[in-house]
Design an enzyme around this catalytic site. Structure first.
Site, short mmCIF file in Angstrom:
data_model
loop_
_atom_site.label_atom_id
_atom_site.label_comp_id
_atom_site.label_asym_id
_atom_site.label_seq_id
_atom_site.Cartn_x
_atom_site.Cartn_y
_atom_site.Cartn_z
N ASP A 107 0.86 -1.19 0.00
CA ASP A 107 0.00 0.00 0.00
C ASP A 107 0.89 1.23 0.00
OD1 ASP A 107 -3.20 0.55 0.83
OD2 ASP A 107 -1.81 2.22 1.15
N ASP A 156 -6.98 -4.09 -4.61
CA ASP A 156 -7.97 -3.48 -3.73
C ASP A 156 -7.63 -2.00 -3.62
OD1 ASP A 156 -9.95 -2.98 -1.92
OD2 ASP A 156 -8.93 -3.87 -0.22
#
Length: 318
Positions: A107, A156
């Site tokens: 991320d 995601d």
């Protein structure tokens, strides 16, 4: 007198819900991040003014994102890459699969990850799982330089907002690179924004047509997510050797064999329902001609500010 959060979903349409407490709020390098408690949804994660996850129904979104790809792998995936997923819920669902030996989660925004570690206790075990390798960086950079290949790649990501960190990760060039990092029989899946009767053509449809250009079998699917105020869409692509179509009985069998604990949302029957798209959506997908590229991405044209700007006092609702 009550505080309300207001999301401007589009011109002429607002979504508002009662706010109890703002637990954390920060403008990171990439986006505005807020963690709040609400009456309607429990604890929520908001990024750039839009709900990304709520305790009420996050399992619906995350099981819909993760399980179809994980179950499609013929023998059970051992290596999984997650792009985004900072709150940890996607990793949590991946790590429920007993076959997984290594899960790499990348991320770009460490503030999101830190906020979620502190304020979303349901993912504490996932972040502590020794099979999880957490990297704070650009997932494209990390995937490009990865020396290993993966059985499943899960994207995601935030929606492709103008000025946001993710719009390039919905393009053909990126999907081609992802496919090069998949093992034989591998599966690639991404969230693809709103899938309802009005919004499905904005991101879902061109993402579906773009992924079709790089994988032999591609499908789109949808599931209503209450806190998102819409159906939500996903696009999944299968390399040769993956099982792109499973019977309800086979889904239930693979869940029983591969998954620790019982899913809250997904079983063989609900899996089948994910892929039952409406006539209108199927028509759009069949007629779609756009192929997204770094020079012609799908980008929402508004970039909302954070929760503090979108709260107001209401004198009529207590």
């Amino acid at each position: 007198m009550a505080k309300w959060i207001i999301e401007d979903l589009e011109d002429g349409l607002r979504f508002q819900y009662k706010l109890d407490t703002i637990l954390a709020s920060k403008q990171s390098k990439f986006q505005q991040v807020d963690v709040c408690d609400t009456q309607a949804f429990g604890r929520i994660l908001i990024i750039d003014g839009l709900i990304q996850s709520s305790q009420l129904d996050e399992f619906v979104y995350h099981e819909s994102l993760v399980f179809p790809a994980m179950l499609a792998h013929k023998t059970g995936p051992k290596t999984v890459f997650i792009g985004g997923g900072g709150e940890g819920s996607t990793a949590r669902e991946v790590l429920r699969f007993k076959c997984v030996e290594k899960c790499v989660m990348v991320d770009i925004d460490g503030d999101v990850v830190d906020f979620c570690k502190e304020h979303l206790p349901e993912n504490k075990e996932a972040f502590a799982d020794p099979r999880l390798e957490l990297i704070i960086d650009d997932c494209k950079v990390q995937l490009e330089k990865s020396e290993i290949k993966y059985d499943v790649i899960i994207m995601d990501l935030d929606d492709p907002l103008e000025g946001g960190p993710c719009y390039w990760l919905y393009c053909k060039e990126f999907y081609e690179m992802c496919v090069s990092k998949l093992n034989p029989g591998g599966v690639l899946v991404t969230q693809s924004s709103g899938g309802g009767v009005k919004q499905h053509s904005a991101v879902m449809s061109p993402v579906y047509n773009t992924m079709k250009q790089v994988l032999p079998t591609t499908k789109a699917y949808c599931q209503a997510v209450y806190s998102f105020a819409d159906e939500w869409s996903f696009v999944i692509g299968y390399k040769e050797g993956a099982d792109s179509q499973l019977s309800p009985e086979e889904v239930d069998k693979r869940i029983a064999e591969r998954v620790n604990g019982e899913p809250q949302f997904l079983d063989g029957e609900s899996y089948t329902g994910l892929f039952c798209l409406s006539k209108a959506v199927r028509k759009t997908l069949n007629n779609e001609t756009r192929v997204l590229s770094k020079d012609a991405p799908a980008v929402f044209l508004s970039h909302m500010t954070g929760v503090s700007t979108y709260t107001k006092d209401s004198t009529t609702t207590k």
